[in-house]
Design a protein around this motif. Structure first.
Motif, short mmCIF file in Angstrom:
data_model
loop_
_atom_site.label_atom_id
_atom_site.label_comp_id
_atom_site.label_asym_id
_atom_site.label_seq_id
_atom_site.Cartn_x
_atom_site.Cartn_y
_atom_site.Cartn_z
N SER A 61 28.88 25.75 44.73
CA SER A 61 27.57 26.23 45.20
C SER A 61 26.85 27.16 44.23
N ALA A 62 27.53 27.60 43.16
CA ALA A 62 26.88 28.60 42.30
C ALA A 62 27.44 28.61 40.89
N LEU A 63 26.66 29.24 40.00
CA LEU A 63 27.14 29.55 38.64
C LEU A 63 27.10 31.06 38.52
N ASN A 64 28.25 31.64 38.18
CA ASN A 64 28.36 33.10 38.11
C ASN A 64 28.68 33.50 36.67
N LEU A 65 27.80 34.31 36.09
CA LEU A 65 27.92 34.68 34.67
C LEU A 65 28.20 36.17 34.57
N THR A 66 29.21 36.53 33.80
CA THR A 66 29.52 37.97 33.61
C THR A 66 29.78 38.24 32.14
N LEU A 67 28.99 39.14 31.58
CA LEU A 67 29.23 39.61 30.21
C LEU A 67 29.95 40.95 30.31
N ARG A 68 31.11 41.03 29.68
CA ARG A 68 31.89 42.27 29.70
C ARG A 68 31.97 42.82 28.28
N ILE A 69 31.57 44.06 28.13
CA ILE A 69 31.50 44.71 26.82
C ILE A 69 32.56 45.80 26.78
N THR A 70 33.40 45.80 25.75
CA THR A 70 34.39 46.87 25.60
C THR A 70 34.18 47.57 24.27
N ASN A 71 34.17 48.89 24.30
CA ASN A 71 34.12 49.66 23.06
C ASN A 71 35.56 49.80 22.55
N THR A 72 35.85 49.07 21.48
CA THR A 72 37.23 49.06 20.96
C THR A 72 37.36 49.99 19.75
N GLY A 73 36.30 50.76 19.51
CA GLY A 73 36.33 51.63 18.33
C GLY A 73 36.66 53.08 18.70
N PRO A 74 36.64 53.94 17.67
CA PRO A 74 37.00 55.34 17.88
C PRO A 74 35.84 56.24 18.27
N ALA A 75 34.62 55.63 18.27
CA ALA A 75 33.44 56.47 18.55
C ALA A 75 32.56 55.81 19.60
#
Ligand code: TA6
Length: 294
Positions: free
Chosen positions: A135-149
């Motif tokens: 019944s649907a299309l579900n889109l999720t963008l997940r952003i992770t800060n993998t740096g030191p700052a």
């Protein structure tokens, strides 16, 4: 793909494309180029997403249409980076493709590289979850800060929704939000009408007003055709999700969008774009949109 119907192959321009096939008959296509969803069809075969007839699939230019990915900037405040950032003009990787009874799901990833660090000196990991159900299309963008700052960013899903005709379209659910009208010198206005019509070139950034899922309905000739759930979070806390509404009409149609193609879509774009948002080391942010044809 063990036992499933979904697979990865070569699509337009020979670019790699993941085709999600749900057992209901629903399908979706997402190109590794820019992690650009270019098709979502309901079980009856009806296309819900607009792609320009002149979209270029050359692995150099952003695909015109579909759901382009905007990160780490919205617009081009930083001239060292492409308009709308580098995410939509990068090759992503397919990290998983799973067909289950209730859902077919692809996860695409993009990490920082010498190329991205030349433009934007931060370490990051992006994960894009494309989930297709009957019944649907579900889109999720997940952003992770993998740096030191810590870093500041924007993120947005630039969704081109297919509609019968722009003049009959209405975007409902934005009443009470302030918006910036980019066709009138970034003037700030209040959305008082419950329905937004687009009788002319429209480019508006509706500011998020509540830290919760924002429900928007797209109508055509008075009938609801698409229900959208738009959401954002930072460090696990719901954020006020901004919503961009755009249609260029002929006057602002770019070269890869030959008139009258503008008549066949309306862009309703959830994002964290009204201002820059900060992500500290190890923190995550999400921007998502669930598209449910009515
Ligand atoms: O959708 C909002 C917007 O920022 C418009 O201002 C217009 O620039 C549109 O995106 C398309 O941008 P693009 O870089 O894909 O041509």
């Amino acid at each position: 793909m063990e036992g499933g119907l979904s697979d990865i192959g070569h699509g337009q321009g020979g670019l790699e494309v993941v085709t999600l096939r749900h057992k209901s008959g629903a399908t979706a296509e997402v190109y590794l180029w820019g992690a650009t969803v270019c098709s979502y069809k309901t079980p009856d075969g009806k296309e819900q997403i607009f792609c320009s007839p002149k979209a270029v699939f050359d692995g150099k230019k952003a695909i015109r249409g579909g759901v382009p990915m905007v990160f780490p900037q919205f617009g081009q405040a930083d001239k060292a980076m492409a308009q709308h950032g580098f995410a939509r003009v990068s090759f992503w990787k397919l990290s998983s493709l799973v067909d289950k009874t209730d859902e077919s799901r692809a996860v695409l990833t993009l990490e920082d590289s010498s190329e991205t660090r030349k433009q934007w000196g931060h370490q990051f990991s992006l994960e894009y979850i494309v989930s297709l159900t009957a019944s649907a299309l579900n889109l999720t963008l997940r952003i992770t800060n993998t740096g030191p700052a810590a870093f500041d960013f924007n993120a947005l899903l630039h969704t081109y929704l297919r509609i019968p005709d722009i003049e009959d379209a209405r975007v409902c659910g934005l009443a009470g939000r302030q918006f910036i009208d980019k066709t009138r010198g970034e003037q700030s206005e209040m959305q008082t009408e419950s329905e937004v019509a687009l009788p002319r070139f429209t480019d508006r950034v509706y500011a998020g007003d509540k830290p919760e899922v924002a429900h928007v309905v797209v109508k055509s000739s008075g009938t609801a055709i698409l229900a959208l759930e738009n959401r954002g979070s930072i460090a696990g806390k719901a954020k006020e999700i901004d919503i961009v509404v755009w249609n260029p009409y002929e006057e602002a149609s770019p070269g890869d969008l030959p008139p009258p193609a503008y008549r066949e879509f309306v862009c309703v774009e959830p994002g964290l774009v009204g201002s820059l948002h900060q992500l500290r080391p190890g923190q995550q942010a999400d921007v998502g949109q669930k598209i449910t044809p009515v």
